[in-house]
Design a protein around this motif. Structure first.
Motif, PDB file in Angstrom:
ATOM      1  N   GLU A  99     -19.568  -6.576  -0.903  1.00 22.32           N
ATOM      2  CA  GLU A  99     -18.763  -7.675  -0.345  1.00 22.32           C
ATOM      3  C   GLU A  99     -19.611  -8.799   0.227  1.00 22.32           C
TER       4      GLU A  99
ATOM      5  N   LYS B 217      -9.120  -4.247   0.268  1.00 23.97           N
ATOM      6  CA  LYS B 217      -9.632  -2.898   0.046  1.00 23.97           C
ATOM      7  C   LYS B 217      -9.522  -2.014   1.287  1.00 23.97           C
ATOM      8  N   ASN B 218      -8.848  -2.514   2.303  1.00 19.23           N
ATOM      9  CA  ASN B 218      -8.610  -1.781   3.550  1.00 19.23           C
ATOM     10  C   ASN B 218      -9.869  -1.629   4.395  1.00 19.23           C
ATOM     11  N   GLN B 219     -10.863  -2.466   4.156  1.00 22.47           N
ATOM     12  CA  GLN B 219     -12.050  -2.479   5.007  1.00 22.47           C
ATOM     13  C   GLN B 219     -11.741  -3.243   6.291  1.00 22.47           C
TER      14      GLN B 219
ATOM     15  N   ARG C 209       0.854  -1.192   0.000  1.00 18.10           N
ATOM     16  CA  ARG C 209       0.000   0.000   0.000  1.00 18.10           C
ATOM     17  C   ARG C 209       0.886   1.236   0.000  1.00 18.10           C
TER      18      ARG C 209
ATOM     19  N   PRO D 241      -5.981  -3.331  -4.119  1.00 19.53           N
ATOM     20  CA  PRO D 241      -6.953  -2.559  -4.911  1.00 19.53           C
ATOM     21  C   PRO D 241      -7.612  -1.462  -4.088  1.00 19.53           C
ATOM     22  N   ALA D 242      -6.796  -0.584  -3.539  1.00 16.39           N
ATOM     23  CA  ALA D 242      -7.288   0.517  -2.710  1.00 16.39           C
ATOM     24  C   ALA D 242      -6.369   1.708  -2.885  1.00 16.39           C
TER      25      ALA D 242
ATOM     26  N   ASP E 197     -13.502  -2.381  -9.410  1.00 15.67           N
ATOM     27  CA  ASP E 197     -14.027  -2.288  -8.040  1.00 15.67           C
ATOM     28  C   ASP E 197     -12.994  -1.746  -7.058  1.00 15.67           C
ATOM     29  N   ILE E 198     -12.034  -0.948  -7.538  1.00 19.41           N
ATOM     30  CA  ILE E 198     -11.030  -0.379  -6.648  1.00 19.41           C
ATOM     31  C   ILE E 198     -11.709   0.425  -5.538  1.00 19.41           C
ATOM     32  N   ALA E 199     -11.213   0.290  -4.318  1.00 15.75           N
ATOM     33  CA  ALA E 199     -11.754   1.027  -3.176  1.00 15.75           C
ATOM     34  C   ALA E 199     -11.043   2.373  -3.087  1.00 15.75           C
TER      35      ALA E 199
END
Length: 452
Positions: free
Chosen positions: A385, A411-413, A240, A265-266, A304-306
């Motif tokens: 999700e 996605k860092n969720q 990241r 993907p974020a 679907d990138i966050a």
């Protein structure tokens, strides 16, 4: 008094950005190298170090309040010192220097952003000479990565690639306290990443005030895409970076989201405002149209990138129409996370001299409207999700329940899941496990670990 630190204890209070969190690991490494031991609270500590941020006024208030309150906390029993030693570093240390010791006379040490490595010597001087020690350098010659470190987690690492900033956004104090941008040689970054990969680090986060302009000072042009390639080659599982300035986000970097195995993907891409008039007043050097064009390119590579962002509400002169341009941009982009701030005047910045007669209650009402939208869009983003299996890097346990794991998705969720039967939390912390998602809330996902 002896400068021998054996038997002493320390704690570090860190405010602000990830760079300060990285620096706090270096401070811990240096103090442990002196023989001091980390503790969790001020009451237990003989040495207290504050690594500070001065981006918003609240951070100043918090620091002065905490340091002032320490006058009334007794020295711990068994301390090798007859007083508690207090040190302030980071951006407030750099900005205020000697003035801090005048306003906080029981403060012992002040150091700046460019001389983190001076802290042991300054502490020794304060103890030995029984007087305040201050050293704030105008610029530094080395990266703090060269200092010893005690990383917070063995499975995650901060990796600074630049320090300082050349952007001079009109509201921002950072270039004045962190200095002009300096890049680390690419070979040094690749070597540090390789060591982390060999040590079993799962996730590396590259740090810089503007990572996208990496290398311009060393190589004559930005080479951030090359940094991503080099760190991906280290074998680390997750990569990241923060923070990314829109004006310098290149097509080469965007393309890496589709080609690099480890790049998550974020993306955090601060927009600050959706109004071209306000962006110009902020000296951001891009337009709304350019920013939205970047979002379109990113989603062409990773649909679907966050996306996350920063937004300032109430910048001097912001009208209702300016605000609505920001509001509509948030609706259009659909961020998974937005860090919203009410403008905070910072003396010494161009924006501090700008006139603004917008009533505070109007700014607050706009802020509240934006927060409501942000929460709705974040909830919508997380619904995608549901009924999927997400690889989660387990970071610890829930603050509410020690039998519920907490970690991060690609996605860092934030993701929660009960500890599987027959396992302990420590069996899974620092590992990546698949979680079947059956609940999606505004700020977190929940599910069940599968095939653990």
């Amino acid at each position: 008094m002896s400068t021998h630190f054996e038997g002493s204890t320390f704690c570090i209070h860190t405010f602000g950005c990830q760079m300060n969190k990285h620096d706090s690991e270096r401070v811990a490494g240096m103090l442990e190298g002196l023989g001091s031991l980390p503790v969790a609270s001020i009451e237990e500590a003989d040495i207290v170090v504050f690594l500070t941020c001065c981006v918003r006024e609240a951070a100043d208030t918090r620091l002065y309040g905490q340091v002032a309150s320490m006058k009334n906390i007794a020295v711990r029993e068994g301390s090798p010192f007859d007083k508690r030693y207090i040190a302030v570093g980071g951006c407030i240390g750099q900005r205020d220097g000697e003035k801090l010791t005048e306003q906080l006379p029981h403060l012992d040490v002040v150091f700046g952003t460019h001389n983190l490595g001076s802290l042991p010597g300054l502490l020794s001087s304060a103890i030995e000479n029984r007087r305040q020690a201050v050293e704030v350098l105008a610029e530094g010659t080395e990266f703090s990565s060269a200092l010893p470190a005690d990383r917070e987690h063995t499975w995650a690492a901060w990796l600074p690639i630049t320090v300082g900033c050349n952007n001079f956004c009109s509201y921002c104090i950072v270039p004045y306290v962190r200095g002009r941008e300096k890049s680390r040689p690419l070979e040094d970054i690749a070597e540090e990443a390789r060591r982390y990969g060999e040590a079993g680090v799962k996730e590396i986060t590259l740090l810089g005030q503007n990572v996208n302009s990496y290398g311009r000072d060393l190589y004559g042009e930005p080479r951030f895409a090359d940094v991503l390639d080099a760190v991906d080659a280290s074998g680390v599982e997750r990569l990241r970076f923060a923070t990314s300035h829109p004006k310098d986000l290149t097509d080469e970097v965007i393309a890496r989201f589709g080609t690099l195995r480890s790049l998550m993907p974020a993306l955090h891409l601060p927009v600050q405002s959706g109004s071209n008039r306000i962006l110009a007043a902020m000296n951001r050097r891009y337009t709304r149209e350019h920013y939205l064009g970047l979002i379109e390119k990113l989603r062409a590579v990773v649909p679907d990138i966050a996306l996350s962002t920063d937004i300032i509400v109430g910048f001097p002169g912001e009208t209702e129409e300016d605000f609505m341009e920001t509001y509509r941009l948030v609706e259009e982009v659909g961020y998974g996370q937005v860090f919203t701030f009410i403008y905070s005047k910072r003396e010494g910045t161009p924006a501090a001299a700008m006139e603004d007669d917008t009533p505070r209650e109007v700014i607050q009402e706009r802020f509240d409207r934006l927060v409501d939208l942000v929460q709705r869009k974040a909830w919508e983003a997380n619904q995608g999700e549901l009924d999927t299996i997400v690889p989660v890097l387990i970071e610890g346990v829930s603050k509410r329940d020690e039998l519920v794991l907490a970690g991060k998705s690609p996605k860092n969720q934030t993701v929660h899941a009960p500890v599987p039967a027959g396992l302990r939390p420590e069996d899974l912390i620092g590992t990546i496990v698949p979680v079947a998602i059956d609940e999606a809330r505004t700020w977190y996902l929940s599910g069940t670990v599968v095939d653990a």
